[in-house]
Design a protein around this motif. Sequence first.
Motif, PDB file in Angstrom:
ATOM      1  N   ARG A   1      76.431  97.517 -38.990  1.00  0.00           N
ATOM      2  CA  ARG A   1      76.847  97.479 -39.629  1.00  0.00           C
ATOM      3  C   ARG A   1      77.138  95.580 -40.261  1.00  0.00           C
ATOM      4  N   LEU A   2      77.131  94.930 -40.375  1.00  0.00           N
ATOM      5  CA  LEU A   2      76.755  93.346 -40.966  1.00  0.00           C
ATOM      6  C   LEU A   2      78.198  93.585 -41.030  1.00  0.00           C
TER       7      LEU A   2
ATOM      8  N   ALA B   1      71.151  87.857 -39.883  1.00  0.00           N
ATOM      9  CA  ALA B   1      72.647  87.807 -39.836  1.00  0.00           C
ATOM     10  C   ALA B   1      73.846  87.584 -38.764  1.00  0.00           C
ATOM     11  N   VAL B   2      73.222  88.466 -38.010  1.00  0.00           N
ATOM     12  CA  VAL B   2      74.373  89.036 -36.995  1.00  0.00           C
ATOM     13  C   VAL B   2      73.362  87.492 -35.623  1.00  0.00           C
ATOM     14  N   ALA B   3      72.660  87.276 -35.343  1.00  0.00           N
ATOM     15  CA  ALA B   3      72.066  86.043 -35.047  1.00  0.00           C
ATOM     16  C   ALA B   3      72.652  84.893 -35.165  1.00  0.00           C
TER      17      ALA B   3
ATOM     18  N   ARG C   1      80.025  83.018 -31.595  1.00  0.00           N
ATOM     19  CA  ARG C   1      80.660  84.132 -30.583  1.00  0.00           C
ATOM     20  C   ARG C   1      80.386  85.322 -30.390  1.00  0.00           C
ATOM     21  N   LEU C   2      79.329  85.807 -30.932  1.00  0.00           N
ATOM     22  CA  LEU C   2      78.570  86.998 -30.927  1.00  0.00           C
ATOM     23  C   LEU C   2      76.495  85.889 -30.023  1.00  0.00           C
ATOM     24  N   ARG C   3      77.052  86.624 -29.353  1.00  0.00           N
ATOM     25  CA  ARG C   3      74.955  86.935 -28.462  1.00  0.00           C
ATOM     26  C   ARG C   3      74.360  88.130 -28.868  1.00  0.00           C
ATOM     27  N   LEU C   4      73.767  87.770 -30.182  1.00  0.00           N
ATOM     28  CA  LEU C   4      72.701  88.756 -30.054  1.00  0.00           C
ATOM     29  C   LEU C   4      71.264  88.383 -28.611  1.00  0.00           C
TER      30      LEU C   4
END
Length: 248
Positions: free
Chosen positions: A104-105, A150-152, A156-159
């Motif tokens: 989920r986003l 959207a996640v990419a 502070r996140l790395r898909l």
Amino acid sequence: MATIANNIQEQHRRIAAACERAGRAQHSVSLLVVSKTFPAAAVREAHAAGERAFGENYVQEGLDKIAELADLRSQLAWHLIGPLQSNKTRPVAEAFDWVHSVDRLKTAQRLSEQRPDTLPPLNICLQINISGEASKSGIAPADLPTLARAVAALPRLRLRGLMAVPEAAADFEAQRQPHRALARLLADLKQQDPPLFGGLDTLSMGMSADLEAAVLEGATMVRIGSAIFGARSYPDKSPSSSNHSAPA
């Protein structure tokens, strides 16, 4: 310790044999030791046998082990592979290195907002409901491009790639099919937007019962628990908690 160490060696032999059959280098597949329901002492034994990556299904259980094994923290990578409720994102963002189960986003946004600036980006896999089971977490394959984009874009996140827990199948060819489908999803995503997705490098698929099928279809990380630690029991876990993922 000898039993855990011997079992780990056996899993690496299985990975090596599967890689040879697939014409792949053994180092192209990593072992994620799934320590859910087993005590911190078992993780310590696996660490002594050379393992560094450990997977947990239940947030609080994982947090407890991370705390108990604080002396090894710099040497271990902790992966959350089970479902993540929105009210549990903060401790996960603060304590874990990977989350394999983002579907989920909203979950990804909260992880992004709550990941401390002092830590490296949190590694993220998007969970795909590759077999279409109502009892399993994960997004439908058709929804992958929108969520991935959207996640990419979140800080502070790395898909890193995709994860799936396919429906159990006893027949080897039947085991291969969902893993092949997941690999195709990742390949298609990378082709759609090479600048954005070309660096995705992770297919988290394959467990104790279907490791060989997963490696043949391109797995880069296999999640193995019961073949290392033995059969599990699930004290104080509700049936709904265990429906989201199959035994590793």
